[in-house]
Design an enzyme around this catalytic site. Structure first.
Site, PDB file in Angstrom:
ATOM      1  N   CYS A  18      -8.958 -21.500   0.976  1.00 18.57           N
ATOM      2  CA  CYS A  18      -8.088 -22.437   1.686  1.00 18.57           C
ATOM      3  C   CYS A  18      -8.803 -23.720   2.107  1.00 18.57           C
ATOM      4  O   CYS A  18      -8.260 -24.814   1.960  1.00 18.57           O
ATOM      5  CB  CYS A  18      -7.435 -21.759   2.885  1.00 18.57           C
ATOM      6  SG  CYS A  18      -8.558 -20.796   3.914  1.00 18.57           S
TER       7      CYS A  18
ATOM      8  N   HIS B 173      -6.030 -26.452   8.294  1.00 21.58           N
ATOM      9  CA  HIS B 173      -7.487 -26.611   8.339  1.00 21.58           C
ATOM     10  C   HIS B 173      -7.798 -28.104   8.348  1.00 21.58           C
ATOM     11  O   HIS B 173      -7.329 -28.855   7.474  1.00 21.58           O
ATOM     12  CB  HIS B 173      -8.141 -25.969   7.112  1.00 21.58           C
ATOM     13  CG  HIS B 173      -8.101 -24.473   7.104  1.00 21.58           C
ATOM     14  ND1 HIS B 173      -7.636 -23.717   8.144  1.00 21.58           N
ATOM     15  CD2 HIS B 173      -8.525 -23.576   6.157  1.00 21.58           C
ATOM     16  CE1 HIS B 173      -7.747 -22.426   7.849  1.00 21.58           C
ATOM     17  NE2 HIS B 173      -8.269 -22.312   6.653  1.00 21.58           N
TER      18      HIS B 173
ATOM     19  N   SER C 293       3.152   1.901   2.922  1.00 20.98           N
ATOM     20  CA  SER C 293       4.416   1.163   3.063  1.00 20.98           C
ATOM     21  C   SER C 293       5.430   1.527   1.988  1.00 20.98           C
ATOM     22  O   SER C 293       6.638   1.342   2.180  1.00 20.98           O
ATOM     23  CB  SER C 293       4.147  -0.341   2.981  1.00 20.98           C
ATOM     24  OG  SER C 293       3.341  -0.752   4.064  1.00 20.98           O
TER      25      SER C 293
ATOM     26  N   ARG D 121     -12.447 -15.562  -8.663  1.00 20.43           N
ATOM     27  CA  ARG D 121     -12.420 -17.035  -8.728  1.00 20.43           C
ATOM     28  C   ARG D 121     -13.564 -17.626  -9.527  1.00 20.43           C
ATOM     29  O   ARG D 121     -13.387 -18.617 -10.234  1.00 20.43           O
ATOM     30  CB  ARG D 121     -12.479 -17.623  -7.310  1.00 20.43           C
ATOM     31  CG  ARG D 121     -11.165 -17.562  -6.574  1.00 20.43           C
ATOM     32  CD  ARG D 121     -11.341 -18.185  -5.195  1.00 20.43           C
ATOM     33  NE  ARG D 121     -10.201 -17.868  -4.349  1.00 20.43           N
ATOM     34  CZ  ARG D 121     -10.271 -17.736  -3.017  1.00 20.43           C
ATOM     35  NH1 ARG D 121     -11.434 -17.911  -2.402  1.00 20.43           N
ATOM     36  NH2 ARG D 121      -9.204 -17.454  -2.325  1.00 20.43           N
TER      37      ARG D 121
ATOM     38  N   SER E  97       0.831  -1.206   0.000  1.00 22.96           N
ATOM     39  CA  SER E  97       0.000   0.000   0.000  1.00 22.96           C
ATOM     40  C   SER E  97       0.867   1.258   0.000  1.00 22.96           C
ATOM     41  O   SER E  97       2.057   1.207   0.306  1.00 22.96           O
ATOM     42  CB  SER E  97      -0.891  -0.008   1.230  1.00 22.96           C
ATOM     43  OG  SER E  97      -0.069   0.103   2.366  1.00 22.96           O
TER      44      SER E  97
ATOM     45  N   ASN F  63      -3.188 -24.213   5.355  1.00 17.06           N
ATOM     46  CA  ASN F  63      -4.055 -23.224   4.728  1.00 17.06           C
ATOM     47  C   ASN F  63      -3.315 -22.053   4.114  1.00 17.06           C
ATOM     48  O   ASN F  63      -3.782 -21.467   3.148  1.00 17.06           O
ATOM     49  CB  ASN F  63      -5.072 -22.703   5.740  1.00 17.06           C
ATOM     50  CG  ASN F  63      -4.442 -22.239   7.022  1.00 17.06           C
ATOM     51  OD1 ASN F  63      -3.847 -23.052   7.735  1.00 17.06           O
ATOM     52  ND2 ASN F  63      -4.538 -20.965   7.330  1.00 17.06           N
TER      53      ASN F  63
END
Lengths: 360, 360, 360, 360
Positions: B157, B250, B48, B118, B45, B335
């Site tokens: 995940c 997970h 930073s 996705r 960002s 994950n």
């Protein structure tokens, strides 16, 4: 069996068998100031007998018993040594089978938390609000076995939590298929129980012998008393049982199919209005609400909700539509109170209240 | 698309977008010494940009990057500032949607870990061993959108862990109904993520927006590439998603019904022998065994099994008969490696290996 | 004793006594691919002898040994059965005292992790970088006891971590008073060790017998070999030892007074430049930096820093002025690697490297 | 100031400032059914004002307030909007400094949990049993500042626990040197507070700004009111402060040197018989035993002992000889009850009971 809501005229002396273990300690805590029962005798293994209770028991939780109880001498777990007419059994299953029979033969009413006799056809497996009338089996048990006493059992801790959520729905709609995945607390394994190196920051996807108990006991719990036996309905239960790093409180994800289509709204309405078996409603251990239905998306949670109703309420949340069956929900309850010692104490209250106990 | 197992002749420069966050840090760790890729640019960002990476990122795990990487200046997350032809996106979903499109338009190959694109019909949602051939969608995506670059996504995940266990079984027997209950690690929520007061000694039976993602992505992942689109099969997935106090890994309890009867023995045989999509087998991030099947009754466990195959293997256990459907099993995977950064890195390897990347 | 940096011409066969327990497993992990030692024999109790190692040991961590080791038959913990000239003892202190003597009499070099012989005047208590020259006691031990073998011990796990931070300061400035408060990991208690119900969400401010060991061993560790004995200096150590819910890594808060005034800047300079005993520096188990000094205000942390240097580095931080004595600091190290098995392995390396082992 | 043990003739209306945060919620819980106070107003930030308390506060613990409180409208944190003569400030230190002054100027008695004014010379820093007479500073504060109201503060949570164990010893023997190492609970950091990824299975050896507060406040707490100021004694405190994965309860290891030799037996006798400041003994929040001394070697423990005396008792154990100074001990108390909201409530009770509050 006639029914009466009236308390006993004077406190009834009771004993706890296996009083030094984890479940035994919960019995002691719940009975220490009970309005109907006088905690008269603390029995444990030969190794502990003769010691003071304070020396024999490594007290596991913060709320220690008072000096009167800590100072009392532990007695042997032997029917000849125990005078109380009611005995609560927190014995391990390796000892409970024979010991409980011996106490029942000797005329004691045994309220057991052990698995050994739960599925015996003539032994009541009771959660008061769900199937309090199953206590009727006790007459058959005494008749058949020639006992003056008797054995009444509570259910497995995860079966108890599941049954509290399922019973109202089964009564209203008829269960057909139930998929359960549990996340069970450490206290369910007793003490010393689960080694910390096994469970810190971890999940163990297995609890020995738990899935068969959970799947089998639900049938008897939700069955109907027909004459001298329990008629089980024909629903099927499938389960995964897991251990998680939680102190108290078993959380259960349930996916449920009924004999007819049921919407989440219908299910919530039934769960919210359920009061359960009438004879159970005014017992000392009965919570104001046996079932609490929460609306927040992230409840129930064991650490935050486990002590609702003094650990005797089961909390249900996330009742929602399922894409395959009818509904999904999450249920959570206190495994060592509602699911163990508290359940047995409430069973004893129901026995006394119903007049089934003849205490000469 | 032609396929070639050969590595690139020289290392390809790559950038990480969102390099300072939790997933960004995992990308940096996995790319720091990658045999095919040169970690050339760290973008984050505005806040930073200009700082050294060591100052901008609060490194969350023990294995710190070396001084060379910690000292590098963070650049802005802007297509004009990034020179590498391949960019890994660890952007939060609030920023990823538009940013990834901008990079793809600018000719970059975007390997995204965000949920935004996705389910776009022309965006490959890829786990190399399962559906590496879905990369074929990229041609359609470029054609339709007029892009020189493109977007390739990895899966959620928990969907990734579930898909790894389900894909071999679906390929062999055809899934019909799948009931999933997850117990998900804290690192899945990023940093700062879940407050400790919410999760210590607790379970949260809810993860916002997780169940729809899990249920939906499995269909696309296990679908077939037919011409320019993915044809989904007609199985149905139902899920409960829970957060548990585990750092990484997970764990998923799955109950599975197939189009025909399947025994646990048949399932185990298929799982053990599965190698997956040929093009994925010799990639640098490919584990020796994509699926590990354990025989012990109490495995997989996240703390003990999560790093198998460098975090790229998924471990399966407790494959057993189900009283309602066909089989039950437990699957567990890392994950943030297999289910996030490692999955994207392996997708990039597959792209490069397949010759799909034209790097002028 | 002559010194040589050269490795042995061929691998030396070694045995692990108590190979199935928690520390035994760490020995097996560290020795499985050791460049100088061949893990030839796995010895354990009568109950395990004859079984395969995989069946006898319930493997506690994720990184399982390979099939070659898992399939090896466990042998009895008996000098007559063990052929290797070097034996690592992971025996419990209830068994270690006599067993280690028996092995030493039988000509074995025993590298012990048990407390039993640590304070015997003629038994070296060694951390290679700190007091590698104390191995010189071995000659006296053999002479006095008429043994062909011998016993060399490593220190208590928390004493080891404390000593690594204190040794450079003691060498530079001379310790006078040391106040230590430890927060110790669960793996320090072995397996099954601490019950989860005792430690989840809790702190136990007591570890049986730990404070005397910690306070006493530091004197011997930081003492000087004078002829045939260790001359202890006159500093005093006071400690509190606590158990916390952490898997690996003992964290120690130290407040330190020296014989002369010392500033934090002086202390940091000494800690950063410390290399320790020359003979220890190129051993296979020697980490690149035995002591790592961190500048961040919130380090070291066990979960994040415990594996530095393969678990052989100790991390120090928060070196700051003390309002009463001179300085305060926090030290943290891996209790089962540097503080147990890894320490013994490195002691063996130093023995071999120093030419003290005559292996016919 | 005259003293009277008598309760107020009618309940006094009180307000909580910052009622929606973690400490604010504890105030609400403790005041919901208080015998002397009527929880009349709930004030919070502009963002919350106007909402119902139930909507504005994400309730963090299990024991939810009743519907009457959850339904009440939150008001702005503005002296003009608040009518109650007593206000409890759970404001964050970034807001508390100015806001508390404004309320005091407007005639309110402000019982503050914030750090801002604790060390102001004319502001009482009070733990009732220790230095209840310091309330006498209030007259000077009003006179000097020309206020009708005033500010009374409680101490930092770890300073409170330490002070409860140290005060009796200081009064009896005179402290000279005190070394403290804390292991502090997560609730001490508020909500959201410590990210779970930072603390699960971990220890953080640093709490920003905590050591100076702990070291400084003890001097004022244990000082003597001399005319219009607090005369501090000349003992010195050195501390290490750590965060551990515990929900509630700060545990403190203390090593103590006195002005004269003191044995553990002498210390235990003083600790056991200590009743503290007379005016504090019959207050509604006063526990039966302000200090509980345990004999078991492994107590106190936060999870097991934190709720003693409704969270208002501090438990001390392991009182033993120190090899350098005089004694060592471990103290533990509830950081958000005794160490925050409960301490402030008890301060208000003491104010009311002492007649210092003129409530027209």
């Amino acid at each position: 069996m006639t029914r009466s809501a009236s308390p006993p005229r004077k406190k009834i002396p009771v004993a706890v068998l296996g009083a030094t273990g984890a479940v035994g300690q919960t019995f002691v805590r719940l009975l220490a100031n009970h309005p109907w029962f006088e905690l008269a005798e603390l029995a444990a293994s030969e190794r502990s007998a003769g010691k003071s209770y304070g020396d024999a028991a490594r007290w596991l939780e913060g709320d220690r018993p008072d000096a009167r109880i800590l100072g009392r001498a532990v007695i042997a777990c032997d029917p000849a040594a125990v005078k109380s007419p009611i005995v609560f059994s927190a014995l391990d299953s390796s000892a409970a089978g024979d010991a409980e029979v011996a106490f029942a033969k000797a005329g004691k009413l045994v309220l057991s938390n052990a698995k050994n006799h739960r599925m015996d056809p003539d032994v009541p497996l009771v959660i008061p609000e769900i199937n309090g009338d199953h206590l009727g089996l006790l007459e058959e048990q005494r008749r058949k076995r020639g006992w003056k006493g008797g054995i009444v059992t509570n259910a497995n801790c995860s079966a108890t939590v599941a049954a509290m959520a399922l019973a109202p729905l089964h009564q209203a709609f008829g269960l057909k298929q139930v998929f359960l995945t549990t996340m069970q607390a450490l206290s369910g394994a007793g003490y010393p129980g689960v080694p910390s190196l096994d469970i810190i920051g971890n999940v163990i996807p297995y609890i020995a012998d738990e899935e068969p108990k959970l799947e089998r006991e639900l049938g008897k719990l939700l069955g109907a008393l027909r004459g001298n036996e329990i008629a089980e309905d024909d629903f099927v239960v499938s389960s995964h049982t897991n251990r998680v790093p939680v102190e108290h409180g078993h959380t259960i994800c349930a996916t449920i199919g009924f004999k007819k289509r049921v919407t989440p709204e219908q299910a919530i309405k039934v769960l919210r209005s359920w009061k359960g078996y009438g004879g159970a409603q005014n017992l000392p251990s009965a919570p104001a609400e046996p079932l609490i239905v929460r609306d927040e998306p992230d409840r129930p949670q064991p650490r935050r909700d486990v002590n609702e109703g003094g650990g005797m309420s089961v909390t249900v949340g996330r009742v929602r539509r399922d894409p395959i069956l009818d509904i999904r929900l999450v249920a959570m309850g206190h495994n060592t109170v509602r699911g163990a010692a508290g359940g047995s104490v409430m069973n004893a209250e129901l026995l006394v209240s119903s007049g089934a106990v003849n205490l000469a």
